[in-house]
Scaffold this active site. Sequence first.
Site, PDB file in Angstrom:
ATOM      1  N   GLY A   1       5.015   1.598   4.608  1.00 46.84           N
ATOM      2  CA  GLY A   1       6.308   2.247   4.376  1.00 46.84           C
ATOM      3  C   GLY A   1       7.328   1.378   3.648  1.00 46.84           C
ATOM      4  O   GLY A   1       7.991   1.845   2.709  1.00 46.84           O
TER       5      GLY A   1
ATOM      6  N   ASN B   1       0.863  -1.184   0.000  1.00 48.32           N
ATOM      7  CA  ASN B   1       0.000   0.000   0.000  1.00 48.32           C
ATOM      8  C   ASN B   1       0.899   1.233   0.000  1.00 48.32           C
ATOM      9  O   ASN B   1       1.487   1.569   1.028  1.00 48.32           O
ATOM     10  CB  ASN B   1      -0.906  -0.031   1.243  1.00 48.32           C
ATOM     11  CG  ASN B   1      -1.725   1.240   1.384  1.00 48.32           C
ATOM     12  OD1 ASN B   1      -1.804   2.062   0.459  1.00 48.32           O
ATOM     13  ND2 ASN B   1      -2.361   1.399   2.542  1.00 48.32           N
TER      14      ASN B   1
ATOM     15  N   GLY C   1       2.661   2.634  10.859  1.00 41.31           N
ATOM     16  CA  GLY C   1       3.587   3.756  10.672  1.00 41.31           C
ATOM     17  C   GLY C   1       4.315   4.170  11.938  1.00 41.31           C
ATOM     18  O   GLY C   1       4.930   5.231  11.987  1.00 41.31           O
TER      19      GLY C   1
ATOM     20  N   HIS D   1      -9.666   1.050   5.119  1.00 42.91           N
ATOM     21  CA  HIS D   1      -8.367   1.255   5.766  1.00 42.91           C
ATOM     22  C   HIS D   1      -8.557   2.212   6.944  1.00 42.91           C
ATOM     23  O   HIS D   1      -9.361   3.155   6.868  1.00 42.91           O
ATOM     24  CB  HIS D   1      -7.364   1.831   4.768  1.00 42.91           C
ATOM     25  CG  HIS D   1      -5.962   1.821   5.294  1.00 42.91           C
ATOM     26  ND1 HIS D   1      -5.507   2.765   6.181  1.00 42.91           N
ATOM     27  CD2 HIS D   1      -4.924   0.973   5.087  1.00 42.91           C
ATOM     28  CE1 HIS D   1      -4.240   2.495   6.492  1.00 42.91           C
ATOM     29  NE2 HIS D   1      -3.872   1.403   5.838  1.00 42.91           N
TER      30      HIS D   1
ATOM     31  N   GLU E   1      -4.984  -4.736  10.858  1.00 45.40           N
ATOM     32  CA  GLU E   1      -3.992  -3.680  11.039  1.00 45.40           C
ATOM     33  C   GLU E   1      -4.307  -2.920  12.329  1.00 45.40           C
ATOM     34  O   GLU E   1      -5.151  -2.010  12.321  1.00 45.40           O
ATOM     35  CB  GLU E   1      -4.029  -2.704   9.871  1.00 45.40           C
ATOM     36  CG  GLU E   1      -3.678  -3.307   8.536  1.00 45.40           C
ATOM     37  CD  GLU E   1      -3.174  -2.254   7.556  1.00 45.40           C
ATOM     38  OE1 GLU E   1      -2.033  -2.384   7.104  1.00 45.40           O
ATOM     39  OE2 GLU E   1      -3.909  -1.295   7.264  1.00 45.40           O
TER      40      GLU E   1
ATOM     41  N   GLU F   1      -6.955   4.614   8.007  1.00 40.93           N
ATOM     42  CA  GLU F   1      -6.751   6.040   7.719  1.00 40.93           C
ATOM     43  C   GLU F   1      -8.008   6.646   7.089  1.00 40.93           C
ATOM     44  O   GLU F   1      -8.340   7.800   7.339  1.00 40.93           O
ATOM     45  CB  GLU F   1      -5.517   6.209   6.823  1.00 40.93           C
ATOM     46  CG  GLU F   1      -4.235   5.977   7.629  1.00 40.93           C
ATOM     47  CD  GLU F   1      -3.044   5.499   6.823  1.00 40.93           C
ATOM     48  OE1 GLU F   1      -3.062   5.573   5.591  1.00 40.93           O
ATOM     49  OE2 GLU F   1      -2.084   5.012   7.461  1.00 40.93           O
TER      50      GLU F   1
ATOM     51  N   LYS G   1       0.043   4.228  -0.198  1.00 40.32           N
ATOM     52  CA  LYS G   1      -0.637   5.383   0.399  1.00 40.32           C
ATOM     53  C   LYS G   1      -0.484   6.603  -0.526  1.00 40.32           C
ATOM     54  O   LYS G   1      -0.441   6.429  -1.741  1.00 40.32           O
ATOM     55  CB  LYS G   1      -0.113   5.633   1.818  1.00 40.32           C
ATOM     56  CG  LYS G   1      -0.227   4.359   2.684  1.00 40.32           C
ATOM     57  CD  LYS G   1      -0.042   4.597   4.140  1.00 40.32           C
ATOM     58  CE  LYS G   1      -0.203   3.290   4.890  1.00 40.32           C
ATOM     59  NZ  LYS G   1      -0.090   3.437   6.339  1.00 40.32           N
TER      60      LYS G   1
ATOM     61  N   SER H   1       3.775  -1.704  10.416  1.00 40.54           N
ATOM     62  CA  SER H   1       5.231  -1.708  10.600  1.00 40.54           C
ATOM     63  C   SER H   1       5.884  -3.045  10.241  1.00 40.54           C
ATOM     64  O   SER H   1       6.838  -3.481  10.887  1.00 40.54           O
ATOM     65  CB  SER H   1       5.579  -1.304  12.041  1.00 40.54           C
ATOM     66  OG  SER H   1       5.115   0.008  12.320  1.00 40.54           O
TER      67      SER H   1
HETATM   68  P1  13P Z   1       3.157   0.710   7.707  1.00 36.35           P
HETATM   69  O1  13P Z   1       3.701  -0.569   7.143  1.00 36.35           O
HETATM   70  O2  13P Z   1       3.857   1.930   7.181  1.00 36.35           O
HETATM   71  O3  13P Z   1       3.069   0.661   9.206  1.00 36.35           O
HETATM   72  O4  13P Z   1       1.646   0.853   7.171  1.00 36.35           O
HETATM   73  C1  13P Z   1       0.769  -0.189   7.349  1.00 36.35           C
HETATM   74  C2  13P Z   1      -0.463   0.095   6.581  1.00 36.35           C
HETATM   75  O5  13P Z   1      -1.276   0.914   6.964  1.00 36.35           O
HETATM   76  C3  13P Z   1      -0.668  -0.624   5.313  1.00 36.35           C
HETATM   77  O6  13P Z   1      -1.959  -0.472   4.847  1.00 36.35           O
END
Ligand code: 13P
Length: 257
Positions: free
Chosen positions: A234, A9, A176, A99, A170, A101, A11, A212
């Site tokens: 990330g 992802n 993150g 998601h 998640e 977010e 983002k 993460s």
């Molecule tokens: P990170 O791997 O950056 O923690 O993000 C996880 C995520 O939200 C993937 O959708």
Amino acid sequence: MMRPLVVGNWKMNLDFVEAIHLTQQLGVVLRSRPLEHVDIVLVPPFVDLRSVTSIIDSERMPVEVGAQHVSMHDSGAHTGEVSASMLRRLAVDWVLVGHSERRAMYAMSDAVVAATMKAALRHGLKPILCVGESLEVREADGHLAFVSDQLQSALADLSGGEDLITVAYEPVWAIGTGRTAGTDQVREMMQHIRGVLNTRGLTNARILYGGSVNPENARDLMVDGKVNGFLVGGASLKAESFLAIADNANDCYDGKR
Ligand code: 13P
């Protein structure tokens, strides 16, 4: 053990030029080091989708593409939204739904998540339903009930296409932050989600972990956390780290032996 799925992802990162660059890098490495026991999906921003699918097609890369969001509506006056049929026309096969977010920053309610699941399935898009608790809920020991509620609500009243569903756990506090959930915590949640999915007849759905994930923790999460793959944020922005995670998943897959 189910064949692992590793999803990147991106983002809101990488413009279309950067997206082309990363996809080409992934193509070069995958050609020299094929990963035969893992499914790989890239989830770029909308504006990159056409470029990424074109490269995957022309290079014959063993990779599929997803979108980060889709409208619950099929068409009409919904400024700024993108429909499931528009994504299908771009050879997009997957979509993230709910998601954390989007739930937190764009007020995506459980009801909208449920309607979006239906829209995706109506058009044959494979939804990756994202669930996960906040730190507050985890510390109050409410994580299992919270995730059950999210699942029950998102999976209510589905009418066909259930076999296309993947779930991604998640925990919000692990996204993150560099703070990965422990393998015991992940295993407990995997079993819990599996139980809920079984009661709904979704026995073949893969359950991913996200939060993460990196090349160093991927193996433990696969082996001890008993995940069916990863939703990577990330670490998916660099070919090396993303493919190292996919490599670990590939190696851990019992089925190849
Ligand atoms: P990170 O791997 O950056 O923690 O993000 C996880 C995520 O939200 C993937 O959708």
